[in-house]
Design a protein around this motif. Structure first.
Motif, PDB file in Angstrom:
ATOM      1  N   ASN A   2       1.880   8.999-142.785  1.00 41.76           N
ATOM      2  CA  ASN A   2       2.002   9.735-144.031  1.00 41.76           C
ATOM      3  C   ASN A   2       0.676   9.759-144.792  1.00 41.76           C
ATOM      4  O   ASN A   2       0.294  10.788-145.342  1.00 41.76           O
ATOM      5  CB  ASN A   2       3.113   9.126-144.886  1.00 41.76           C
ATOM      6  CG  ASN A   2       3.639  10.095-145.906  1.00 41.76           C
ATOM      7  OD1 ASN A   2       3.357  11.287-145.845  1.00 41.76           O
ATOM      8  ND2 ASN A   2       4.402   9.586-146.841  1.00 41.76           N
ATOM      9  N   ILE A   3      -0.031   8.623-144.819  1.00 41.42           N
ATOM     10  CA  ILE A   3      -1.299   8.540-145.530  1.00 41.42           C
ATOM     11  C   ILE A   3      -2.336   9.443-144.868  1.00 41.42           C
ATOM     12  O   ILE A   3      -3.129  10.093-145.555  1.00 41.42           O
ATOM     13  CB  ILE A   3      -1.804   7.078-145.636  1.00 41.42           C
ATOM     14  CG1 ILE A   3      -3.027   6.990-146.547  1.00 41.42           C
ATOM     15  CG2 ILE A   3      -2.159   6.493-144.307  1.00 41.42           C
ATOM     16  CD1 ILE A   3      -2.674   6.778-147.966  1.00 41.42           C
ATOM     17  N   ILE A   4      -2.319   9.528-143.569  1.00 43.48           N
ATOM     18  CA  ILE A   4      -3.273  10.392-142.857  1.00 43.48           C
ATOM     19  C   ILE A   4      -3.016  11.856-143.207  1.00 43.48           C
ATOM     20  O   ILE A   4      -3.955  12.615-143.447  1.00 43.48           O
ATOM     21  CB  ILE A   4      -3.205  10.147-141.331  1.00 43.48           C
ATOM     22  CG1 ILE A   4      -3.718   8.739-141.030  1.00 43.48           C
ATOM     23  CG2 ILE A   4      -3.989  11.195-140.563  1.00 43.48           C
ATOM     24  CD1 ILE A   4      -3.513   8.280-139.614  1.00 43.48           C
ATOM     25  N   ARG A   5      -1.737  12.249-143.259  1.00 38.47           N
ATOM     26  CA  ARG A   5      -1.401  13.627-143.653  1.00 38.47           C
ATOM     27  C   ARG A   5      -1.895  13.932-145.055  1.00 38.47           C
ATOM     28  O   ARG A   5      -2.387  15.028-145.321  1.00 38.47           O
ATOM     29  CB  ARG A   5       0.113  13.836-143.588  1.00 38.47           C
ATOM     30  CG  ARG A   5       0.568  14.428-142.299  1.00 38.47           C
ATOM     31  CD  ARG A   5       1.970  14.900-142.413  1.00 38.47           C
ATOM     32  NE  ARG A   5       2.722  13.931-143.234  1.00 38.47           N
ATOM     33  CZ  ARG A   5       3.994  13.670-143.110  1.00 38.47           C
ATOM     34  NH1 ARG A   5       4.703  14.312-142.252  1.00 38.47           N
ATOM     35  NH2 ARG A   5       4.586  12.781-143.875  1.00 38.47           N
ATOM     36  N   ARG A   6      -1.739  12.981-145.950  1.00 39.13           N
ATOM     37  CA  ARG A   6      -2.166  13.203-147.338  1.00 39.13           C
ATOM     38  C   ARG A   6      -3.684  13.296-147.444  1.00 39.13           C
ATOM     39  O   ARG A   6      -4.208  14.105-148.205  1.00 39.13           O
ATOM     40  CB  ARG A   6      -1.614  12.109-148.236  1.00 39.13           C
ATOM     41  CG  ARG A   6      -0.120  12.239-148.396  1.00 39.13           C
ATOM     42  CD  ARG A   6       0.457  11.176-149.247  1.00 39.13           C
ATOM     43  NE  ARG A   6       1.910  11.371-149.321  1.00 39.13           N
ATOM     44  CZ  ARG A   6       2.692  10.686-150.098  1.00 39.13           C
ATOM     45  NH1 ARG A   6       2.205   9.745-150.874  1.00 39.13           N
ATOM     46  NH2 ARG A   6       3.979  10.924-150.120  1.00 39.13           N
ATOM     47  N   ILE A   7      -4.381  12.475-146.691  1.00 38.89           N
ATOM     48  CA  ILE A   7      -5.849  12.534-146.679  1.00 38.89           C
ATOM     49  C   ILE A   7      -6.310  13.876-146.120  1.00 38.89           C
ATOM     50  O   ILE A   7      -7.209  14.519-146.683  1.00 38.89           O
ATOM     51  CB  ILE A   7      -6.443  11.347-145.885  1.00 38.89           C
ATOM     52  CG1 ILE A   7      -6.210  10.044-146.658  1.00 38.89           C
ATOM     53  CG2 ILE A   7      -7.926  11.562-145.613  1.00 38.89           C
ATOM     54  CD1 ILE A   7      -6.524   8.785-145.878  1.00 38.89           C
ATOM     55  N   LEU A   8      -5.687  14.297-145.036  1.00 37.94           N
ATOM     56  CA  LEU A   8      -6.033  15.602-144.451  1.00 37.94           C
ATOM     57  C   LEU A   8      -5.730  16.735-145.429  1.00 37.94           C
ATOM     58  O   LEU A   8      -6.504  17.689-145.543  1.00 37.94           O
ATOM     59  CB  LEU A   8      -5.294  15.813-143.138  1.00 37.94           C
ATOM     60  CG  LEU A   8      -5.740  14.921-141.962  1.00 37.94           C
ATOM     61  CD1 LEU A   8      -4.824  15.129-140.765  1.00 37.94           C
ATOM     62  CD2 LEU A   8      -7.196  15.195-141.599  1.00 37.94           C
ATOM     63  N   ALA A   9      -4.611  16.628-146.145  1.00 36.53           N
ATOM     64  CA  ALA A   9      -4.255  17.646-147.136  1.00 36.53           C
ATOM     65  C   ALA A   9      -5.304  17.691-148.242  1.00 36.53           C
ATOM     66  O   ALA A   9      -5.712  18.772-148.685  1.00 36.53           O
ATOM     67  CB  ALA A   9      -2.881  17.366-147.723  1.00 36.53           C
ATOM     68  N   PHE A  10      -5.765  16.515-148.686  1.00 36.16           N
ATOM     69  CA  PHE A  10      -6.802  16.466-149.731  1.00 36.16           C
ATOM     70  C   PHE A  10      -8.073  17.162-149.253  1.00 36.16           C
ATOM     71  O   PHE A  10      -8.654  17.965-149.977  1.00 36.16           O
ATOM     72  CB  PHE A  10      -7.100  15.015-150.131  1.00 36.16           C
ATOM     73  CG  PHE A  10      -8.227  14.895-151.120  1.00 36.16           C
ATOM     74  CD1 PHE A  10      -8.003  15.161-152.461  1.00 36.16           C
ATOM     75  CD2 PHE A  10      -9.504  14.550-150.708  1.00 36.16           C
ATOM     76  CE1 PHE A  10      -9.045  15.072-153.382  1.00 36.16           C
ATOM     77  CE2 PHE A  10     -10.548  14.455-151.626  1.00 36.16           C
ATOM     78  CZ  PHE A  10     -10.310  14.717-152.965  1.00 36.16           C
ATOM     79  N   PHE A  11      -8.504  16.859-148.039  1.00 36.17           N
ATOM     80  CA  PHE A  11      -9.742  17.452-147.532  1.00 36.17           C
ATOM     81  C   PHE A  11      -9.615  18.938-147.228  1.00 36.17           C
ATOM     82  O   PHE A  11     -10.616  19.632-147.111  1.00 36.17           O
ATOM     83  CB  PHE A  11     -10.268  16.673-146.326  1.00 36.17           C
ATOM     84  CG  PHE A  11     -10.925  15.387-146.736  1.00 36.17           C
ATOM     85  CD1 PHE A  11     -12.127  15.385-147.434  1.00 36.17           C
ATOM     86  CD2 PHE A  11     -10.322  14.166-146.464  1.00 36.17           C
ATOM     87  CE1 PHE A  11     -12.718  14.212-147.851  1.00 36.17           C
ATOM     88  CE2 PHE A  11     -10.907  12.978-146.867  1.00 36.17           C
ATOM     89  CZ  PHE A  11     -12.109  12.995-147.555  1.00 36.17           C
ATOM     90  N   SER A  12      -8.394  19.438-147.140  1.00 34.11           N
ATOM     91  CA  SER A  12      -8.211  20.869-146.905  1.00 34.11           C
ATOM     92  C   SER A  12      -8.287  21.676-148.209  1.00 34.11           C
ATOM     93  O   SER A  12      -8.338  22.894-148.168  1.00 34.11           O
ATOM     94  CB  SER A  12      -6.873  21.133-146.213  1.00 34.11           C
ATOM     95  OG  SER A  12      -5.802  20.908-147.110  1.00 34.11           O
ATOM     96  N   LEU A  13      -8.291  20.982-149.356  1.00 36.33           N
ATOM     97  CA  LEU A  13      -8.378  21.666-150.648  1.00 36.33           C
ATOM     98  C   LEU A  13      -9.775  22.232-150.860  1.00 36.33           C
ATOM     99  O   LEU A  13     -10.754  21.741-150.288  1.00 36.33           O
ATOM    100  CB  LEU A  13      -8.053  20.684-151.787  1.00 36.33           C
ATOM    101  CG  LEU A  13      -6.663  20.057-151.783  1.00 36.33           C
ATOM    102  CD1 LEU A  13      -6.587  18.947-152.825  1.00 36.33           C
ATOM    103  CD2 LEU A  13      -5.601  21.111-152.044  1.00 36.33           C
ATOM    104  N   ASN A  14      -9.875  23.221-151.745  1.00 38.24           N
ATOM    105  CA  ASN A  14     -11.202  23.752-152.057  1.00 38.24           C
ATOM    106  C   ASN A  14     -11.976  22.733-152.903  1.00 38.24           C
ATOM    107  O   ASN A  14     -11.392  21.820-153.491  1.00 38.24           O
ATOM    108  CB  ASN A  14     -11.113  25.123-152.739  1.00 38.24           C
ATOM    109  CG  ASN A  14     -10.464  25.051-154.104  1.00 38.24           C
ATOM    110  OD1 ASN A  14     -10.830  24.248-154.955  1.00 38.24           O
ATOM    111  ND2 ASN A  14      -9.475  25.903-154.335  1.00 38.24           N
ATOM    112  N   SER A  15     -13.273  22.876-152.961  1.00 42.47           N
ATOM    113  CA  SER A  15     -14.149  21.902-153.635  1.00 42.47           C
ATOM    114  C   SER A  15     -13.808  21.731-155.109  1.00 42.47           C
ATOM    115  O   SER A  15     -13.823  20.615-155.622  1.00 42.47           O
ATOM    116  CB  SER A  15     -15.607  22.332-153.514  1.00 42.47           C
ATOM    117  OG  SER A  15     -15.991  22.337-152.175  1.00 42.47           O
TER     118      SER A  15
END
Length: 156
Positions: A2-15
């Motif tokens: 779950n934490i990995i998914r959330r980290i990946l979701a964060f990095f997929s956001l725009n700057s």
């Protein structure tokens, strides 16, 4: 996982969104620290006591207000410390102040179903509520702090 998914979701956001979330996280930490200090020392930094900023809608900042509100609510779930109503309200106020946007922080009290005194804080800017609006009507306002943005005489 779950934490990995959330980290990946964060990095997929725009700057811009990433920076806003990081700013919210940092301000929640600062606000939590302020909550640990005697309120009499913190109160002057919250604005003019027992005053309110205007309730008129601020249409030019509506999207920015919504983004700040969203960032505070989302990031408060990921802090390692308690980030409840007062912490969210102070963090939001500081983020708005940085952008030159006026706000009013409210403190209220009520009795819970067991007759115990409970407190709540919420933040408003113009006609928009940044935090705490979901239960504010259950509380009696006991203090309010207006953070007015002073403009230069040359800006008028």
């Amino acid at each position: 996982m779950n934490i990995i998914r959330r980290i990946l979701a964060f990095f997929s956001l725009n700057s811009k969104t990433k920076l806003l979330f990081i700013e919210a996280f940092i301000n929640l930490g600062k606000a939590r620290y302020l909550k640990s200090i005697a309120f009499s020392k913190v109160a002057p930094s919250l604005g003019e006591q027992m005053k309110e900023t205007p309730l008129s809608p601020i249409t030019s900042n509506k999207e920015e207000l919504a983004n700040i509100s969203k960032a505070i609510h989302i990031m408060s779930r990921y802090t390692l410390w308690e980030s409840q109503c007062l912490v969210k309200a102070i963090a939001g106020m500081k983020m708005l102040e940085k952008r030159g946007i006026e706000s009013t922080l409210y403190l209220g009290t009520a009795k819970d179903k067991n007759g115990e005194l409970v407190a709540h804080a919420w933040l408003r800017s113009g006609s928009s509520y940044i935090s705490g609006a979901e239960v504010m009507h259950q509380f009696t306002v006991v203090a309010k702090f207006a953070k007015e943005i002073k403009t230069n005489k040359l800006d008028r």
